[in-house]
Design a protein around this motif. Sequence first.
Motif, PDB file in Angstrom:
ATOM      1  N   TYR A 173       0.847  -1.265  -0.058  1.00 46.43           N
ATOM      2  CA  TYR A 173       0.054  -0.039  -0.192  1.00 46.43           C
ATOM      3  C   TYR A 173       0.912   1.319   0.120  1.00 46.43           C
ATOM      4  O   TYR A 173       0.668   2.144  -0.719  1.00 46.43           O
ATOM      5  N   THR A 174       2.230   1.128   0.594  1.00 45.90           N
ATOM      6  CA  THR A 174       3.013   2.107   0.866  1.00 45.90           C
ATOM      7  C   THR A 174       3.377   2.746  -0.709  1.00 45.90           C
ATOM      8  O   THR A 174       3.309   3.798  -1.155  1.00 45.90           O
ATOM      9  N   GLN A 175       3.734   1.732  -1.412  1.00 41.96           N
ATOM     10  CA  GLN A 175       4.467   1.940  -2.723  1.00 41.96           C
ATOM     11  C   GLN A 175       3.017   2.468  -3.683  1.00 41.96           C
ATOM     12  O   GLN A 175       3.358   3.663  -4.388  1.00 41.96           O
ATOM     13  N   ILE A 176       2.092   2.003  -3.428  1.00 43.86           N
ATOM     14  CA  ILE A 176       0.847   2.461  -4.289  1.00 43.86           C
ATOM     15  C   ILE A 176       0.669   4.001  -3.827  1.00 43.86           C
ATOM     16  O   ILE A 176       0.355   5.070  -4.613  1.00 43.86           O
ATOM     17  N   ARG A 177       0.583   4.536  -2.516  1.00 45.06           N
ATOM     18  CA  ARG A 177       0.308   5.587  -1.982  1.00 45.06           C
ATOM     19  C   ARG A 177       1.452   6.820  -2.543  1.00 45.06           C
ATOM     20  O   ARG A 177       1.087   7.818  -2.983  1.00 45.06           O
TER      21      ARG A 177
END
Length: 115
Positions: free
Chosen positions: A19-23
């Motif tokens: 999720y951090t990479q997407i965010r």
Amino acid sequence: MSTRKRIREYFKSHDKATYTQIREYCQKHGFLSGNIAFAVNNMMNRGELARTGNAGSYLYSPTELLNGEIATGRPLGAKDKQPRARKSKQVEAVRRFDQLLREVRYSGDYFGRVG
């Protein structure tokens, strides 16, 4: 471009992502973190993204539905299922009447009779 389209574009070049990479990818293009979280959750509800792993270390991966055209509208949910079959009021009334008759029948002193 919407957040969902931006996430879809991200997964054209990546197989899996946290999720951090997407965010971080979406914030780089000017999207707010609340919109990103909503879009990821919405895409999971629609079956466009799959989530694996444990809490705190989830990996998101695209499904076959993500490669298709982005569908508009809300995803199918609990409200779209067939309604439960309910007992009719007549059947319920007959059952209550039978119960009352049984109670009267077994209480012999109701009509002034004893045993």
